[in-house]
Design an enzyme around this catalytic site. Structure first.
Site, PDB file in Angstrom:
ATOM      1  CB  THR A   1      -0.944  -0.011   1.209  1.00 49.36           C
ATOM      2  OG1 THR A   1      -1.594   1.248   1.292  1.00 49.36           O
ATOM      3  CG2 THR A   1      -0.225  -0.277   2.515  1.00 49.36           C
TER       4      THR A   1
ATOM      5  CD1 TRP B   1      -9.984  19.768  12.358  1.00 44.78           C
ATOM      6  CD2 TRP B   1     -10.745  17.664  12.571  1.00 44.78           C
ATOM      7  NE1 TRP B   1      -9.036  19.040  13.043  1.00 44.78           N
ATOM      8  CE2 TRP B   1      -9.474  17.755  13.187  1.00 44.78           C
ATOM      9  CE3 TRP B   1     -11.405  16.444  12.573  1.00 44.78           C
ATOM     10  CZ2 TRP B   1      -8.872  16.668  13.806  1.00 44.78           C
ATOM     11  CZ3 TRP B   1     -10.805  15.365  13.180  1.00 44.78           C
ATOM     12  CH2 TRP B   1      -9.541  15.474  13.792  1.00 44.78           C
TER      13      TRP B   1
HETATM   14  P1  AMP Z   1      -6.185   1.523   0.044  1.00 42.67           P
HETATM   15  O1  AMP Z   1      -5.461   0.786   1.083  1.00 42.67           O
HETATM   16  O2  AMP Z   1      -5.324   1.981  -1.071  1.00 42.67           O
HETATM   17  O3  AMP Z   1      -7.390   0.790  -0.409  1.00 42.67           O
HETATM   18  O4  AMP Z   1      -6.705   2.873   0.687  1.00 42.67           O
HETATM   19  C1  AMP Z   1      -7.490   2.875   1.839  1.00 42.67           C
HETATM   20  C2  AMP Z   1      -7.986   4.271   2.093  1.00 42.67           C
HETATM   21  O5  AMP Z   1      -8.889   4.679   1.059  1.00 42.67           O
HETATM   22  C3  AMP Z   1      -8.802   4.415   3.355  1.00 42.67           C
HETATM   23  O6  AMP Z   1      -7.997   4.519   4.496  1.00 42.67           O
HETATM   24  C4  AMP Z   1      -9.592   5.669   3.062  1.00 42.67           C
HETATM   25  O7  AMP Z   1      -8.823   6.830   3.287  1.00 42.67           O
HETATM   26  C5  AMP Z   1      -9.864   5.560   1.584  1.00 42.67           C
HETATM   27  N1  AMP Z   1     -11.203   5.001   1.367  1.00 42.67           N
HETATM   28  C6  AMP Z   1     -11.540   3.733   1.081  1.00 42.67           C
HETATM   29  N2  AMP Z   1     -12.869   3.622   0.915  1.00 42.67           N
HETATM   30  C7  AMP Z   1     -13.396   4.851   1.121  1.00 42.67           C
HETATM   31  C8  AMP Z   1     -14.718   5.396   1.111  1.00 42.67           C
HETATM   32  N3  AMP Z   1     -15.775   4.654   0.829  1.00 42.67           N
HETATM   33  N4  AMP Z   1     -14.855   6.701   1.400  1.00 42.67           N
HETATM   34  C9  AMP Z   1     -13.791   7.482   1.675  1.00 42.67           C
HETATM   35  N5  AMP Z   1     -12.524   7.035   1.690  1.00 42.67           N
HETATM   36  C10 AMP Z   1     -12.331   5.734   1.424  1.00 42.67           C
END
Ligand code: AMP
Length: 548
Positions: free
Chosen positions: A185, A446
């Protein structure tokens, strides 16, 4: 006193065996680059998985070895998921959209032994090859005819590795804690970080994914997996679909192409699909401009980034598709929450229910959640208090793979700090207000960039919107709204601000609106806020100078 039940390990091999026995006729359809479709059954797929496992042996792949994939969603990638993990090695999915330096870092950090790559990545791999430390060679996901010309040592084609001999293979008995897959990630800071899944976490997570109030997957479903197989296990679909015998549709290299998606939905009678909002915004624009529909589609699970309200409404009201919001992370396999309305919501008005549907969702059994303030004190579930979102559970990463820097996200008390800021309401619905690092703090309060983006996206003249905080002498930070105009619609700053007026608090109003041709995205399809801050961080806010 100990119970007296059998100690059968939870391993991915058992999903494969079960699917082959029970759902040999369920199908996997993959879209090729030029409109071609590859079509076969789970029965045929798992026979090839055995041939591939033999092929891996001939390459010298040993239990525990990391075997990388650089591939799109297609049947050969599906076969690799099973052959690698079930033979005791680790399927390391690499996101081909990462920067080349990141790919090099990841390949070397993971100490990958072999790379299985789509032929289109031959030039990239050739360029990076001298930097790679561990791989013995590359297997291209093609046959002899499609083999790219390359001077990478040990390069060969997938089909000749499989061979055609009788498909027997003695799968090893694996401990359920054996590592099965690895995914890096980009995280918030520093180098990419490896999340090392095991068989147990993968199986439990797939079980949970299928549950009715989660992804509600069943044998009658045809699932289009737009979420990439190189990112967080394609949200478990390559495991969950075989578990229930759902048909699986894989969009290949054209996963971002709305016409391909629309053709697949119609042609394969897709009932459920999953992916990030950007893809669905593209599909929506395509459907609108062509007048096409998505008759068979019942549900669309949207996650990875916040689902705009306009998207949810358009698919529900204009196309009869239920949009389910979901949130997760690579570190969480990735399922965290899913937005499925509960009985408790029946008493609410339609408008109130709609507001809840926009939240990311409720915890799934297996994921514990809490929100805490800056001192670590737990905050109430009242839908108002917002704080750092922390999670724990059997499919949440315990620590990163071979970390080479401090890892404050994994806390000593066993909780994982997600880096997201959220509220949780009395019904248990969690709403992300921001990524901790994207939060805009104005006058000590915020401002939710996600809520602002959502409101802006509702404007018919907006194709995409993003909000960043800019330094401000009086308020600390103030929001700048960045907008890509929708084709053929003209919208100006005044119109944009007027649109927002009754949708957000007065003090959240962006100080300025900047119109741009495109908003950059990360390799996983999220808005690249860091890049936006780099590009527009010096944008002069109109009142900043008078206020200073
Ligand atoms: P990844 O590990 O690349 O899938 O990224 C995860 C991050 O994506 C989370 O910690 C959030 O910040 C963002 N994320 C995933 N799903 C959502 C969602 N439905 N709404 C807002 N942010 C999201």
């Amino acid at each position: 006193m100990q119970g007296l039940m059998m100690d059968t390990p939870l391993v991915v091999t058992s999903i494969m065996r079960f699917a082959e026995r029970n759902f040999p006729a369920s199908s996997i359809v993959s879209a090729g680059p030029n409109g071609a479709r590859h079509r076969y059954t789970y029965g045929q797929a798992f026979r090839r998985v055995r041939l591939l496992a033999r092929g891996l042996e001939t390459l010298g792949v040993r239990p525990g070895d990391r075997v990388a994939t650089l591939a799109w969603n297609d049947y050969r990638h599906f076969e690799l998921y099973y052959a690698i993990s079930c033979s005791g090695a680790v399927c390391h999915t690499i996101n081909p959209r990462l920067f080349p330096q990141q790919i090099t870092y990841i390949v070397n950090h993971a100490r990958d032994r072999w790379i299985f790559a789509d032929p289109m990545f031959a030039p990239l791999l050739e360029r990076l090859w001298p930097e790679f430390e561990g791989p013995k060679g590359v297997v291209f996901l093609t046959d002899g005819v499609g083999m790219p010309e390359t001077d990478i040592p040990g390069a060969r084609d997938f089909e000749s590795l499989l061979g055609t001999e009788a498909a027997e293979f003695a799968w090893p008995d694996l401990d359920e804690r054996t590592a099965s897959a690895l995914c890096y990630t980009s995280g918030t800071t520093g180098h990419p970080k490896g999340v090392l899944y095991d068989h147990r976490s993968t199986v439990i997570h797939a079980y949970a994914a299928c549950m009715p109030d989660v992804m509600c997957l069943g044998n009658r479903d045809t699932v289009l997996a737009v979420v990439p197989m190189f990112h967080a296990n394609a949200w478990s679909l390559p495991y969950a679909c075989p578990m229930v015998g759902a048909d699986l549709v894989l969009p290949g290299p054209l996963m971002g192409d709305p016409e391909t998606l629309s053709d697949l939905i119609d042609g394969e009678s897709v009932t459920v699909t999953m992916g990030v909002p950007t893809v669905w915004l593209g599909l929506l624009a395509f459907l609108r401009s062509t007048g096409r529909t998505v008759e068979s589609l019942q549900r669309m699970v949207v996650g990875g980034a916040a689902c705009p309200e306009s998207l949810m409404r358009a698919f529900r009201d204009d196309y009869g598709v239920e949009v389910q919001h979901s949130w997760g992370m690579t570190e969480m396999s990735p399922l965290g929450v899913m937005n499925t309305p509960t009985r408790a919501l029946d008493a609410l008005s339609r408008e109130e229910r709609d507001r809840v549907r926009l939240k990311q969702g409720r915890g799934v059994f297996g994921v514990e959640m809490r929100i805490v303030d800056d001192t670590g004190t737990k905050l109430p579930w009242d839908g108002v208090a917002s704080g750092a979102l922390q999670v724990r559970g059997p499919w949440v990463c315990r620590q990163y793979f071979d970390p080479d820097e401090d890892d404050p996200a994994h806390r000593p008390d066993g909780w994982f700090d997600t880096g997201d800021v959220a509220t949780i309401d009395e019904f248990g619905f969690m709403q992300i207000t921001d990524r901790a690092k994207d939060v805009i703090k104005s006058g000590g309060e915020w401002i939710s960039s996600i809520a602002l983006e959502n409101a802006a996206m509702g404007h018919p003249g907006v194709a995409e919107a993003a909000v960043i905080g800019l330094p401000h002498p009086k308020w600390g930070e103030r929001p700048l709204l960045i907008v890509v105009r929708a084709a053929g619609v003209s919208v100006e700053k005044a119109g944009m601000l007027e649109w927002l007026q009754d949708k957000v608090a007065a003090w959240w109003m962006p100080d300025d609106v900047r119109f741009v041709d495109r908003i950059p995205h990360t390799a996983t399809g999220k808005i690249a806020k860091t890049e936006l801050r780099r590009l527009y961080g010096n944008h002069p806010l109109p009142d900043a100078e008078e206020d200073s």
